[in-house]
Design a protein around this motif. Structure first.
Motif, short mmCIF file in Angstrom:
data_model
loop_
_atom_site.label_atom_id
_atom_site.label_comp_id
_atom_site.label_asym_id
_atom_site.label_seq_id
_atom_site.Cartn_x
_atom_site.Cartn_y
_atom_site.Cartn_z
N GLN A 243 47.83 9.38 -23.65
CA GLN A 243 48.93 10.13 -23.03
C GLN A 243 48.96 11.57 -23.55
O GLN A 243 48.87 11.81 -24.76
N GLY A 244 49.11 12.52 -22.63
CA GLY A 244 49.12 13.93 -23.01
C GLY A 244 50.33 14.34 -23.83
O GLY A 244 50.27 15.30 -24.60
N TRP A 245 51.43 13.58 -23.69
CA TRP A 245 52.64 13.94 -24.43
C TRP A 245 52.65 13.40 -25.86
O TRP A 245 53.51 13.78 -26.66
N LEU A 246 51.71 12.50 -26.18
CA LEU A 246 51.75 11.86 -27.49
C LEU A 246 51.62 12.85 -28.65
O LEU A 246 52.38 12.75 -29.63
N PRO A 247 50.69 13.83 -28.62
CA PRO A 247 50.62 14.77 -29.76
C PRO A 247 51.93 15.53 -29.98
O PRO A 247 52.31 15.80 -31.13
N TRP A 248 52.63 15.89 -28.90
CA TRP A 248 53.90 16.59 -29.05
C TRP A 248 54.95 15.68 -29.67
O TRP A 248 55.74 16.13 -30.52
N LEU A 249 54.95 14.41 -29.27
CA LEU A 249 55.88 13.47 -29.87
C LEU A 249 55.56 13.27 -31.35
O LEU A 249 56.47 13.20 -32.19
N GLU A 250 54.29 13.21 -31.69
CA GLU A 250 53.91 13.02 -33.09
C GLU A 250 54.33 14.22 -33.94
O GLU A 250 54.78 14.05 -35.08
N VAL A 251 54.20 15.43 -33.38
CA VAL A 251 54.65 16.63 -34.11
C VAL A 251 56.15 16.58 -34.33
O VAL A 251 56.65 16.89 -35.42
N ALA A 252 56.90 16.17 -33.29
CA ALA A 252 58.36 16.09 -33.41
C ALA A 252 58.75 15.04 -34.45
O ALA A 252 59.66 15.27 -35.27
N LEU A 253 58.07 13.89 -34.45
CA LEU A 253 58.39 12.84 -35.42
C LEU A 253 58.03 13.28 -36.84
O LEU A 253 58.76 12.99 -37.79
N LEU A 254 56.90 13.97 -36.99
CA LEU A 254 56.53 14.47 -38.31
C LEU A 254 57.54 15.49 -38.81
O LEU A 254 57.92 15.48 -39.99
N ALA A 255 58.01 16.36 -37.91
CA ALA A 255 59.03 17.34 -38.29
C ALA A 255 60.31 16.64 -38.72
O ALA A 255 60.94 17.02 -39.73
N LEU B 58 55.97 8.33 -49.39
CA LEU B 58 54.64 8.03 -49.92
C LEU B 58 53.87 7.13 -48.96
O LEU B 58 52.69 7.36 -48.66
N PHE B 59 54.56 6.09 -48.46
CA PHE B 59 53.91 5.18 -47.52
C PHE B 59 53.48 5.90 -46.25
O PHE B 59 52.40 5.65 -45.72
N LEU B 60 54.33 6.78 -45.74
CA LEU B 60 54.01 7.50 -44.52
C LEU B 60 52.73 8.31 -44.69
O LEU B 60 51.85 8.30 -43.81
N CYS B 61 52.61 9.01 -45.80
CA CYS B 61 51.41 9.81 -46.05
C CYS B 61 50.16 8.93 -46.09
O CYS B 61 49.13 9.25 -45.48
N LEU B 62 50.25 7.80 -46.79
CA LEU B 62 49.11 6.90 -46.88
C LEU B 62 48.79 6.28 -45.52
O LEU B 62 47.61 6.19 -45.12
N HIS B 63 49.82 5.86 -44.80
CA HIS B 63 49.63 5.23 -43.50
C HIS B 63 48.95 6.17 -42.51
O HIS B 63 48.04 5.77 -41.78
N LEU B 64 49.38 7.42 -42.50
CA LEU B 64 48.76 8.40 -41.60
C LEU B 64 47.30 8.65 -41.99
O LEU B 64 46.43 8.77 -41.13
N ALA B 65 47.04 8.72 -43.29
CA ALA B 65 45.67 8.94 -43.74
C ALA B 65 44.77 7.77 -43.40
O ALA B 65 43.57 7.95 -43.13
N GLN B 66 45.32 6.56 -43.39
CA GLN B 66 44.50 5.37 -43.13
C GLN B 66 44.27 5.12 -41.64
O GLN B 66 43.17 4.72 -41.24
N LEU B 67 45.32 5.34 -40.82
CA LEU B 67 45.25 4.88 -39.43
C LEU B 67 45.52 5.96 -38.40
O LEU B 67 45.58 5.67 -37.20
N ARG B 68 45.70 7.20 -38.84
CA ARG B 68 45.91 8.28 -37.87
C ARG B 68 44.84 9.36 -38.00
O ARG B 68 44.37 9.89 -37.01
N TRP B 69 44.47 9.70 -39.21
CA TRP B 69 43.45 10.74 -39.44
C TRP B 69 42.29 10.14 -40.23
O TRP B 69 42.34 10.09 -41.45
N PRO B 70 41.24 9.67 -39.58
CA PRO B 70 41.01 9.68 -38.13
C PRO B 70 41.65 8.46 -37.47
O PRO B 70 41.84 7.43 -38.10
N ARG B 71 41.91 8.59 -36.17
CA ARG B 71 42.48 7.49 -35.41
C ARG B 71 41.38 6.50 -35.06
O ARG B 71 40.27 6.91 -34.70
#
Length: 215
Positions: free
Chosen positions: A45-57, A112-125
């Motif tokens: 979905q094209g809107w997903l990166p924008w949603l992810e930025v909003a959630l990270l903010a 702390l969990f969020l940082c680890l979770h993103l590193a494991q399953l988002r970057w890279p996806r």
């Protein structure tokens, strides 16, 4: 007032995300092929990166605003002031008091969990069709499984205090609806906390189910 409003708004936005996310994660437990199709479709979905930025903010703004608010409140109360104590009675109140005192610790663990979770399953996806495999590889580590379970407990505790605090800061908590809002918020906290605590364990313990070719 403005800081309190944005603490509430960012917190409730994150709660909504957690509820939707738990629904998606449950698919991995009950219907792995549908989970893979859902994940692949979502990531296109094209809107997903924008949603992810909003959630990270929101995830960054919420603790920073909360720390600022706590600092201002501590200065206003003075160095001799003791911890605030609730006068309400009931079976939930000791748990609610514990959740309130644990807010700095539960919030820190979730960050702390969020940082680890993103590193494991988002970057890279993970590649399309390999989402569940990637999740299970992460959970195969006992330390990661323990952290995921602890983060679920922390989320539940955080929400027991946070949901009531949010509706109060938005001016929605009144004597006529206070009992219902507290019960609903604590029920939601229990549901999300138990879900995010138990689902990782259930994923590790469930028998492997082969996925169809191509995910």
């Amino acid at each position: 007032m403005i800081v309190g409003f944005w603490i509430a708004v960012t917190g409730l936005a994150l709660v909504l995300f957690l509820a939707v996310h738990l629904g998606g994660v449950l698919l991995a437990l009950v219907d792995p092929p549908t989970f893979e199709r859902y994940a692949a479709s979502l990531h296109q979905q094209g809107w997903l990166p924008w949603l992810e930025v909003a959630l990270l903010a929101a995830a960054l703004a919420h603790p920073l605003l909360s720390l600022h608010r706590a600092h201002v409140n501590r200065q206003a109360r003075g160095p001799a002031a003791g911890p605030l104590r609730s006068r309400r009675q009931g079976p939930w109140e000791p748990v609610a008091a514990l959740a309130g005192r644990a807010i700095p610790w539960s919030g820190s663990l979730l960050l702390l969990f969020l940082c680890l979770h993103l590193a494991q399953l988002r970057w890279p996806r993970p590649a399309a069709g390999a989402e569940l495999v990637a999740v299970l590889e992460v959970l195969a580590s006992p330390w990661c499984l323990a952290l995921y379970g602890a983060a679920g407990v922390a989320a539940g505790l955080h929400l027991i205090h946070g949901t009531e605090s949010a509706v109060r800061r938005l001016g929605l908590l009144e004597p006529a609806n206070a009992a219902a809002l507290r019960l609903g918020g604590r029920g939601l906290a229990l549901l999300l906390g138990a879900g995010f605590t138990l689902v990782p364990i259930a994923l590790v313990l469930r028998p492997a189910v082969p996925l169809p070719a191509g995910g």
